[in-house]
Design a protein around this motif. Structure first.
Motif, PDB file in Angstrom:
ATOM      1  N   GLY A 178      39.169  36.388  27.825  1.00 47.17           N
ATOM      2  CA  GLY A 178      39.664  37.158  28.961  1.00 47.17           C
ATOM      3  C   GLY A 178      38.690  38.217  29.412  1.00 47.17           C
ATOM      4  O   GLY A 178      37.699  38.512  28.739  1.00 47.17           O
ATOM      5  N   THR A 190      33.160  33.884  29.954  1.00 50.19           N
ATOM      6  CA  THR A 190      33.464  34.850  31.014  1.00 50.19           C
ATOM      7  C   THR A 190      32.451  34.711  32.138  1.00 50.19           C
ATOM      8  O   THR A 190      31.435  34.022  32.017  1.00 50.19           O
ATOM      9  N   ASP A 191      32.727  35.412  33.249  1.00 50.00           N
ATOM     10  CA  ASP A 191      31.935  35.219  34.460  1.00 50.00           C
ATOM     11  C   ASP A 191      30.489  35.692  34.322  1.00 50.00           C
ATOM     12  O   ASP A 191      29.618  35.271  35.080  1.00 50.00           O
ATOM     13  N   ARG A 199      45.822  26.286  37.359  1.00 48.45           N
ATOM     14  CA  ARG A 199      45.196  27.534  37.779  1.00 48.45           C
ATOM     15  C   ARG A 199      46.202  28.377  38.560  1.00 48.45           C
ATOM     16  O   ARG A 199      47.012  27.855  39.341  1.00 48.45           O
ATOM     17  N   CYS A 205      45.064  28.827  33.184  1.00 46.15           N
ATOM     18  CA  CYS A 205      44.027  29.785  33.631  1.00 46.15           C
ATOM     19  C   CYS A 205      44.653  30.762  34.603  1.00 46.15           C
ATOM     20  O   CYS A 205      45.157  30.350  35.659  1.00 46.15           O
ATOM     21  N   THR A 247      41.758  38.644  34.008  1.00 44.63           N
ATOM     22  CA  THR A 247      41.725  37.177  34.016  1.00 44.63           C
ATOM     23  C   THR A 247      41.767  36.675  32.580  1.00 44.63           C
ATOM     24  O   THR A 247      41.171  37.276  31.676  1.00 44.63           O
ATOM     25  N   GLY A 292      43.425  33.147  36.887  1.00 43.80           N
ATOM     26  CA  GLY A 292      42.283  33.714  37.613  1.00 43.80           C
ATOM     27  C   GLY A 292      40.956  33.598  36.898  1.00 43.80           C
ATOM     28  O   GLY A 292      39.951  34.139  37.366  1.00 43.80           O
ATOM     29  N   HIS A 293      40.929  32.914  35.768  1.00 42.12           N
ATOM     30  CA  HIS A 293      39.714  32.849  34.967  1.00 42.12           C
ATOM     31  C   HIS A 293      38.915  31.587  35.296  1.00 42.12           C
ATOM     32  O   HIS A 293      39.432  30.651  35.932  1.00 42.12           O
ATOM     33  N   PRO A 305      45.323  36.091  38.816  1.00 40.57           N
ATOM     34  CA  PRO A 305      45.124  36.925  37.627  1.00 40.57           C
ATOM     35  C   PRO A 305      46.437  37.553  37.154  1.00 40.57           C
ATOM     36  O   PRO A 305      47.430  37.614  37.876  1.00 40.57           O
ATOM     37  N   SER A 308      48.986  40.026  39.185  1.00 41.21           N
ATOM     38  CA  SER A 308      48.596  40.009  40.590  1.00 41.21           C
ATOM     39  C   SER A 308      49.828  39.990  41.490  1.00 41.21           C
ATOM     40  O   SER A 308      50.848  39.367  41.171  1.00 41.21           O
TER      41      SER A 308
END
Length: 833
Positions: A526, A646-647, A616, A594, A577, A596-597, A619, A622
């Motif tokens: 996360g 992670t991003d 999906r 998921c 996320t 928002g991840h 997040p 939200s």
């Protein structure tokens, strides 16, 4: 009486033609000569005899006209005078020199006429000789005046060119070079030197010379008794016209002239200021010499003084320019250095960057010694270093006094030591060796003090950064999962966390893995919005909440719904996320959701990696987007590898995220046969590197035990330990007994090490392939390379590697083709003996 009764004028006056012609010939205002065609003198008048001192008896019949001429004129008479007279019968105004009886020369102008007889044959030559002594003197005066005018014009042209060069010369060094070139073309000087006044050190510094090997060309105090120093003090022009004059007034100059073979010297002060409303200042001295004794005309002296004034004004302007440019350069250097130090966040890196900035831009050697951080830290650059004992003494002195120790002439060290202080604390010292600055010593000291202040503050900030960073790292790692499940043959896991390189604050990225039941494994990755302690605290709360909410009955979708309600009480968790999944270890079914991840990346034993794009939603917490929580199930084949991340792994400024996904899938596929141990760290290093602006968090899970283990590793001995860990887990997953596991690991490690050492000793990019299978009664391992085993001692059959392998395994086979393949078998539960 005349008819009119007056006196008879014709009886009282005697007309010129009534004079005796012989008297007119003898005493005419010019000389007359009559010669035969061969030049023999047959008649000469008294005027010529009076001019030359010869007697009539000595000339007539005995001497020819050309015998009376100088040697050069005799040749001219033969080659020009006589042939021209023969062709034209007359010549006019021929300039010759007649040798008198006493040997002196008489300049004359000669006109001659050749008379011929009835048949045209030459009969005699009549010659008229004019005295040209006064005319020659006048011509010489005119020639001297012309030469003086030409010389003056030449000097003026040289001076104009020098003035133009001076006006275009922006620096003191360029002005000196322009001035030192002036005397040789302007005054035919033999050599020239220029000395400039260093007011701060009260010295005259020799800066340029056309012949530095001659004369006494070196620095000197302004109080020196030497001639150059005396001119600098008095500010007036000195012309030493002879060796005797130099010996009388300046013995040092006389000795220098004697060694260099010079006979006269001019010492010109280079001055600025008009003398009317401002004092005249001497900025330097121009010295030029001549090989012969030389007396200078008034015109030359005026030009020389003008040269001194123009050069002084140019030097004054250049010094102002040099000072302004030096201040600007130093200010720019300080600004660039400050920015450069800010780019590094670690103490050691900042110390190294400081030394790299100083050398070679302002110093040829520098060293930083820190009293904080690692004990005995010293970072130096340049060379060679100064005397270490003396340097240590100066460092101790500067540290105790907290004052700079500046380099001084003849101090034996030759470098400046600056204490680096911040907030009243000495962090260390900066020692640097700089080229001696002839001027601006005080300004240079102020610059060095400013540099030390900025460097000290930068190092103190780096020290505080490291201190706070260590605290933050400790806090964040304490919040991460420290005890992920392990030792279960049904799965293997590898995690990796890397904090942002350019951010002191802790982040909100996290991973976790735990067993919900003995047969159900939960994995989660996360990312909490924001940074700092609040984000880390929220991350810890979410991690704890997920562990508390996870249950065998609810599943991923239900857990995300409960996290939405959790956000109503913990508002800082909104927009976090999460990718959350549960693996049924009995059915190998993976259920995930998921919020928002980024999607998980799955790579099964066969095929290419694929992103899991189902289930999906928005997040956590939200208030927009798709808030319905769904989940998706996928069955995983044995040996599948699942990556959660992670991003920070894929997102980059200026690059579409789809491109990041493509790169990640390609790099993940390339590592399909790599050992799990170290896979996440290697993937992060390739995708992110060290210069990253966001946290990176990865969790890689291998599910089930592969029926056949296949790995390819690079020809790097460090890869062997990773292979051993992977092979050990695979063998344990197949319930191989411990003795067999140890024997297979030893034999496989030895075979791979030999393949790397001998097969790829000249090929660092070689690849070793390892495959293993397990049957009911045996374990078989195959190690293959495509290298070339050359040279003595590289054959398995003759090396100690074979003995170790044969002692560990029951059967060993070799296959030599394009490379070498070693096949080894070990019976399960058996004894090789």
């Amino acid at each position: 009486m005349s008819e009119t009764g007056g006196p008879d004028v014709t009886q009282e006056l005697r007309l010129p033609w009534d004079d005796d012609p012989e008297d007119l010939y003898e005493h005419a205002p010019c000389g007359y000569l009559t010669t035969l065609p061969d030049g023999t003198i047959v008649r000469v008048n008294e005027t010529f005899l009076a001019w030359t001192g010869h007697t009539r008896a000595a000339l007539i019949g005995h001497r020819r006209f050309r015998d009376l001429l100088t040697a050069g004129d005799k040749i001219y008479h033969e080659t020009h005078y006589a042939p021209l007279l023969s062709m034209q019968n007359e010549v006019h105004e021929i300039a010759l020199e007649v040798v008198r009886e006493d040997g002196r020369r008489l300049p004359v102008l000669v006109n001659s006429v050749l008379e011929r007889g009835a048949g045209g044959a030459p009969r005699l030559i009549r010659t008229m000789v004019f005295n040209a002594t006064e005319r020659r003197s006048y011509e010489r005066e005119l020639l001297a005046a012309r030469r003086e005018a030409e010389a003056s014009e030449q000097r003026v042209r040289v001076l104009q060119r020098i003035v133009a060069d001076l006006s275009a010369a922006p620096t003191e060094a360029e002005v000196a070079e322009a001035v030192v070139r002036a005397p040789e073309p302007a005054f035919a000087a033999a050599s020239t030197s220029i000395y400039l006044v260093d007011v701060e050190r009260d010295q005259l510094v020799a800066v340029a010379s056309t012949d530095p090997t001659t004369g006494n060309w070196d620095d000197m105090p302004r109080s020196s008794p030497r001639a150059v120093a005396a001119v600098a003090r008095r500010g007036d022009l000195h012309v030493i016209g002879s060796m005797a004059e130099a010996e009388e007034h300046f013995p040092d100059l006389a000795e220098s002239m004697r060694r260099s073979g010079r006979q006269s010297v001019v010492l010109l002060p280079l001055t600025t200021g008009s003398g009317d409303d401002q004092a005249i200042a001497v900025l330097g001295v121009l010295a030029f010499s001549f090989r012969e004794e030389r007396s200078l005309s008034d015109g030359e002296l005026r030009v020389i003084r003008l040269l001194g004034q123009q050069a002084g004004q140019a030097l004054d302007r250049a010094r102002l320019y040099d000072d302004a440019r030096r201040r600007e350069d130093r200010a720019n250097f300080l600004a660039r250095t400050t920015r450069s130090l800010e780019e590094e966040h670690r103490l050691l890196q900042r110390a190294r960057r400081l030394v790299e900035r100083v050398v070679p831009e302002i110093a040829d050697w520098a060293a930083v010694r820190l009293q904080v951080g690692p004990a005995g830290l010293r970072e130096d650059l340049g060379g060679p270093p100064p005397d270490p004992d003396l340097l240590a003494e100066r460092v101790a002195e500067a540290t105790s006094k907290t004052e700079p120790i500046f380099a001084a002439d003849g101090d034996g060290l030759g470098c400046t030591v600056l204490p680096l202080t911040a907030r009243g604390r000495v962090l260390g010292t900066l020692a640097l060796r700089m080229a001696p600055d002839r001027r601006g010593a005080e300004a240079e000291r102020m610059f060095l003090r400013d540099l030390a202040d900025r460097a000290g503050l930068a190092l103190e900030n780096a020290r505080l950064y490291e201190q706070e960073r260590a605290i933050a790292r400790t806090l964040q790692r304490s919040l991460l999962a420290a005890d992920v499940p392990g030792g279960d043959p049904r799965f293997a896991m590898e995690t990796f966390y890397q904090a942002a390189a350019q951010d002191l604050e802790v982040g909100g990225d996290w991973f976790d893995a735990f067993l919900i039941t003995p047969n159900k494994l939960a994995v989660v990755v996360g990312d909490v919005v924001g940074r700092g302690i609040d984000a880390a605290t929220t991350m810890g709360q979410l991690r704890s909440a997920i562990r508390a909410l996870a249950s065998a009955e609810h599943g991923p979708a239900r857990l995300l719904e409960q996290l939405d309600r959790f956000c109503e009480r913990v508002d800082s968790a909104r927009m976090a996320t999460v990718v959350y999944g549960e693996i049924d270890l009995l059915s190998s079914e993976f259920s995930y959701a998921c919020a928002g991840h980024l999607p998980p990346l799955l790579h099964e034993p066969a095929g290419s990696p694929q992103y899991l794009l189902q289930a999906r939603s928005a997040p956590i917490g939200s208030r927009a987007g798709d808030r319905r929580r769904t989940e998706h199930k996928v069955r995983l084949a044995a040996g599948s590898r699942l990556l959660l991340y992670t991003d920070g792994l894929v997102e980059r400024r200026g690059r579409p995220i789809d491109r990041g996904f493509e790169i990640l899938a390609r790099e993940y596929a390339r590592r399909r046969d790599a050992p799990l141990k170290g896979l996440t760290a290697g993937l992060a290093d390739t995708m992110v590197g060290r210069d990253h602006g966001d946290d990176v968090c990865l969790l890689c899970l291998t599910l089930g035990t592969e029926e056949r283990l296949e790995r390819s590793i690079g020809a790097d001995p460090l890869q062997i330990s990773l292979l051993r860990a992977d092979l050990r887990g695979w063998l344990v997953g197949h319930a191989v007994d411990q003795d067999c596991v140890n024997a297979v690991l030893l034999a496989c490690s030895e075979a791979v090490a030999n393949a790397i050492e001998h097969g790829y000793r000249d090929d660092p990019f070689g690849v070793v392939d390892v495959s293993a299978t397990v049957s009911l009664d045996a374990v078989e391992v195959r190690v293959s390379d495509r290298g070339s085993w050359r040279g003595p001692g590289t054959d398995f059959a003759r090396g100690r590697g074979l003995q170790l392998i044969e002692d560990s395994m029951d059967e060993v086979f070799f296959d030599r083709g394009e490379g070498t393949t070693v096949t080894m078998r070990r019976h399960r539960g058996g004894d090789p003996s």
